[in-house]
Design an enzyme around this catalytic site. Structure first.
Site, mmCIF file in Angstrom:
data_model
loop_
_atom_site.group_PDB
_atom_site.id
_atom_site.type_symbol
_atom_site.label_atom_id
_atom_site.label_comp_id
_atom_site.label_asym_id
_atom_site.label_seq_id
_atom_site.Cartn_x
_atom_site.Cartn_y
_atom_site.Cartn_z
ATOM 1 N NE ARG A 116 -11.673 -0.457 6.922
ATOM 2 C CZ ARG A 116 -11.852 -1.763 7.035
ATOM 3 N NH1 ARG A 116 -10.861 -2.553 7.288
ATOM 4 N NH2 ARG A 116 -13.050 -2.292 6.876
ATOM 5 C CE1 TYR A 117 -9.724 -2.895 2.777
ATOM 6 C CE2 TYR A 117 -8.458 -0.889 2.422
ATOM 7 C CZ TYR A 117 -9.644 -1.591 2.304
ATOM 8 O OH TYR A 117 -10.730 -0.997 1.727
ATOM 9 N NE ARG A 120 -4.895 -3.500 0.036
ATOM 10 C CZ ARG A 120 -5.694 -4.469 0.506
ATOM 11 N NH1 ARG A 120 -5.236 -5.358 1.355
ATOM 12 N NH2 ARG A 120 -6.951 -4.495 0.133
ATOM 13 C CB CYS A 129 -3.721 19.138 -4.340
ATOM 14 S SG CYS A 129 -4.129 17.659 -3.390
ATOM 15 C CB CYS A 133 -11.068 17.332 -6.449
ATOM 16 S SG CYS A 133 -9.624 16.702 -7.330
ATOM 17 C CB CYS A 136 -11.259 16.969 -1.559
ATOM 18 S SG CYS A 136 -9.877 16.236 -0.651
ATOM 19 N NE ARG A 138 -7.468 10.552 2.765
ATOM 20 C CZ ARG A 138 -6.989 9.919 1.695
ATOM 21 N NH1 ARG A 138 -6.273 10.576 0.800
ATOM 22 N NH2 ARG A 138 -7.193 8.628 1.537
ATOM 23 C CG ASP A 297 -15.897 8.760 -0.125
ATOM 24 O OD1 ASP A 297 -16.395 7.629 -0.304
ATOM 25 O OD2 ASP A 297 -14.674 8.985 -0.175
ATOM 26 C CG ASP A 334 -13.645 3.841 0.881
ATOM 27 O OD1 ASP A 334 -13.662 2.968 1.771
ATOM 28 O OD2 ASP A 334 -12.605 4.370 0.453
ATOM 29 C CE LYS A 341 -9.922 1.950 -2.103
ATOM 30 N NZ LYS A 341 -9.075 1.971 -0.882
HETATM 31 C C1 LIG Z 1 -7.892 2.323 -0.816
HETATM 32 C C2 LIG Z 1 -7.090 2.091 0.351
HETATM 33 C C3 LIG Z 1 -6.000 1.205 0.321
HETATM 34 C C4 LIG Z 1 -5.613 0.426 -0.912
HETATM 35 O O1 LIG Z 1 -6.669 -0.432 -1.284
HETATM 36 P P1 LIG Z 1 -6.525 -1.356 -2.572
HETATM 37 O O2 LIG Z 1 -7.870 -1.985 -2.719
HETATM 38 O O3 LIG Z 1 -5.431 -2.332 -2.273
HETATM 39 O O4 LIG Z 1 -6.158 -0.473 -3.717
HETATM 40 C C5 LIG Z 1 -5.291 1.011 1.487
HETATM 41 N N1 LIG Z 1 -5.613 1.667 2.623
HETATM 42 C C6 LIG Z 1 -6.656 2.507 2.675
HETATM 43 C C7 LIG Z 1 -6.988 3.165 3.971
HETATM 44 C C8 LIG Z 1 -7.430 2.760 1.550
HETATM 45 O O5 LIG Z 1 -8.450 3.621 1.613
#
Ligand SMILES: *Cc1c(COP(=O)(O)O)cnc(C)c1O
Length: 443
Positions: A116-117, A120, A129, A133, A136, A138, A297, A334, A341
Site C-alpha cells: 500500500r505504501y 513497506r 490466531c 477478536c 477482526c 480480516r 474499521d 484506516d 492510515k
Molecule cells: C499499517 C500498514 C503498514 C505499516 O504502516 P506504518 O504506518 O508504517 O506502521 C504497511 N502496510 C499496510 C497495508 C498497512 O495497513
C-alpha cells in the site's frame, strides 16, 4: 521492573490443572474454549452469546483458558469478554459495513501481500490466531483453516519482495505470525534477511496477550538473531495486563526487540479517557510504547464496536500534555477503500500571519511564536543527502510533492471534464499543463 506488580488469574474451573500444563502454550492451545458447553463450564453465558455461538458459519471462536480466566463472570459488560465472545449483535450486516473495507485484496500484487505504501509491505503469513477478536478487520480470511497461504503463495510473496527494491520495511501479520512453530518462523525470517534491501522486519502479534506462555526462551533467542526486528502487541484494556504478559514483554525487550502497542477504539470497552490513560501508563511501565489507536474499521460483524471519530479526538485531547509524550499513541482512521492510515488529532494551531503563529497547549493557554525574519532556506544543491543518486529522478507523490516541486494542484476524479469550459480561451492555452499532477485517468 517486577512482573509481580500485575495480577495473575486462573478461573476456578482451571484450578486443578497442573502448573506445568497451565504454563505450557501447547496445553493452552489444545484446551481453547469454543462451544457453549465449554464456556459454560467456566462461566454462564447470556442468551445472546449462546445464540451467536450456535449460529452456523459464525466467525471462528477460540479463547485460551488463560485469557478466559481474565473475564469477570459477574460483569456482563466485561471488557475482555466482549472482545472474544460473540453476541447476536455480531450477526447484523449492512449499515455501510464491508467484507474488505481497507481494499487490501485490491492492493495485493500476489495473494497475502499488501503493498500500500511506497517503502513497506504487509505480509499475511497465516490466517490462524491463538484467540479471535470479534472486531477482526480480516475476518474475511482469518480463522478459516481452509484459507491458509500455500508454499507457492509464500514463494510468490518472497519473489515480489525480492524484485521490489523500494521495500525496506516488511510487516509480518496475519493471522498471528507467532502462531508459527519456531523453526518455520525462523526459516521465513532467514529468507527475508537474505533480501538485501529489506532493512526492518516487524511482527504484529497478539500472542503475548492471548498466550504469553508462547514467549519461550527458545523463541526470543531465535528472534534476537534477526535484528533489526520490531514487534507490536495489541492490548485494548488495562485488564489484559497481567504478570504473564509483563514477563513475556520483559523477555522480548531483553532480546533487544523494541515493543509497541496497537489498540482499537471499541465502544463499551475502552472508549473512555480514564481507561486509555491507565492503559498507556501500564504499557509504558512494561516498556511497551503506545503506537497506534485505531478507529474501528467498517467491517462486517464489528458495527456495534464502532464509536464516533470524535471519541478518539477526545481521548487524544485527554492524553497529550496530560501524560508522558511517548505514552500518547497516534490516533488513526484506516481510510475505507484502501486510502491507508490517516492520523487525526485535536488542532493546536489556532492562527498564523506572515510573521507569527498562534498556538494553544493542552491547558488552553494561547501563545504566539514569532517567525524568524532571516531564515535561509535549505539548499538541496549543497546537501549531500539531497544529492544522493536515487533521489534525483524520483517524483515525490502526494501532498508532500506539492510542497517540494512546482506542481500546482492535485485534481479529484472528473475535474478536467467539468473545467474544460474555458479551454479555448487564448490565455488558457499559454498555461504549462505539465504543472498539473497527472491523475490516473489522464495517463
Ligand atoms: C499499517 C500498514 C503498514 C505499516 O504502516 P506504518 O504506518 O508504517 O506502521 C504497511 N502496510 C499496510 C497495508 C498497512 O495497513
Amino acid at each position: 521492573m517486577s512482573h509481580l506488580d500485575f495480577p495473575s488469574k486462573r478461573a476456578p474451573f482451571f484450578q486443578t490443572v497442573s502448573d506445568d500444563n497451565w504454563n505450557d502454550w501447547r496445553w493452552q492451545m489444545r484446551n481453547r474454549l469454543r462451544t457453549v458447553e465449554e464456556f459454560e463450564q467456566v462461566f454462564p453465558l447470556s442468551d445472546s452469546e449462546k445464540k451467536a455461538l450456535d449460529t452456523p458459519d459464525h466467525f471462528r471462536v477460540e479463547v485460551t483458558p488463560y485469557f478466559a480466566s481474565l473475564i469477570n463472570p459477574q460483569d456482563p459488560h466485561d471488557p475482555i469478554r466482549q472482545q472474544v465472545i460473540p453476541t447476536s449483535r455480531e450477526l447484523v450486516y449492512g449499515g455501510g459495513l464491508m467484507e474488505d473495507s481497507l481494499a487490501e485484496d485490491l492492493h495485493s500484487p500476489v495473494p497475502g501481500l499488501v503493498h500500500r505504501y511506497p517503502d513497506r509491505a504487509l505480509m499475511l503469513v497465516t490466517t490462524q490466531c491463538a484467540t479471535y477478536c470479534r472486531y477482526c478487520t480480516r475476518s474475511r480470511i482469518v480463522g478459516n483453516p481452509h484459507q491458509t497461504f500455500s508454499g507457492d503463495e509464500l514463494e510468490a510473496q518472497l519473489d515480489y519482495l525480492e524484485s521490489t527494491p523500494a521495500i525496506r520495511d516488511v510487516v509480518l501479520s496475519g493471522g498471528d505470525p507467532l502462531s508459527f512453530g519456531v523453526s518455520r518462523l525462523e526459516s521465513l525470517l532467514k529468507q527475508l534477511r537474505a533480501i538485501k534491501h529489506i532493512e526492518i522486519i516487524r511482527i504484529g502479534s497478539r500472542i503475548p496477550v492471548f498466550l504469553p506462555q508462547r514467549i519461550t526462551t527458545e523463541l526470543t533467542e531465535m528472534l534476537g538473531r534477526y535484528h533489526p526486528l520490531w514487534l507490536n502487541i495489541h492490548v485494548n484494556h488495562p485488564n489484559e495486563i497481567t504478570a504473564e504478559l509483563a514477563e513475556a514483554c520483559d523477555h522480548l525487550s531483553r532480546a533487544g526487540i523494541p515493543l509497541g502497542n496497537q489498540s482499537v477504539l471499541l465502544a463499551g470497552i475502552n472508549d473512555c479517557v480514564n481507561i486509555q490513560r491507565e492503559l498507556v501508563h501500564k504499557l509504558t511501565y512494561m516498556r511497551v510504547r503506545p503506537y497506534y489507536l485505531y478507529q474501528c474499521d467498517l467491517v462486517h460483524g464489528a458495527g456495534h464496536f464502532r464509536t464516533p471519530v470524535g471519541k478518539g479526538i477526545e481521548i487524544i485531547e485527554g492524553l497529550r500534555g496530560h501524560t508522558s509524550g511517548f505514552a500518547v499513541p497516534t490516533y488513526v482512521v484506516d481510510a475505507p477503500g484502501g486510502g491507508g492510515k490517516v492520523p487525526l488529532s485535536p488542532s493546536y494551531l489556532i492562527s498564523m500571519s506572515d510573521h507569527k503563529v498562534v498556538v494553544r497547549n493542552y491547558e488552553g493557554y494561547i501563545a504566539t511564536y514569532e517567525e524568524p525574519t532571516d531564515y535561509q532556506p535549505h539548499n538541496p544543491a549543497t546537501c549531500t543527502i539531497c544529492q544522493q543518486e536515487h533521489l534525483q529522478d524520483e517524483v515525490q507523490e502526494g501532498v508532500s510533492g506539492l510542497l517540494s516541486d512546482d506542481r500546482l494542484a492535485i485534481r479529484p476524479e472528473g475535474f478536467s471534464e467539468v473545467h474544460k469550459r474555458g479551454a479555448t480561451a487564448p490565455h488558457r492555452l499559454q498555461q504549462d499543463q505539465s504543472k498539473w499532477t497527472p491523475h490516473k485517468e489522464d495517463k
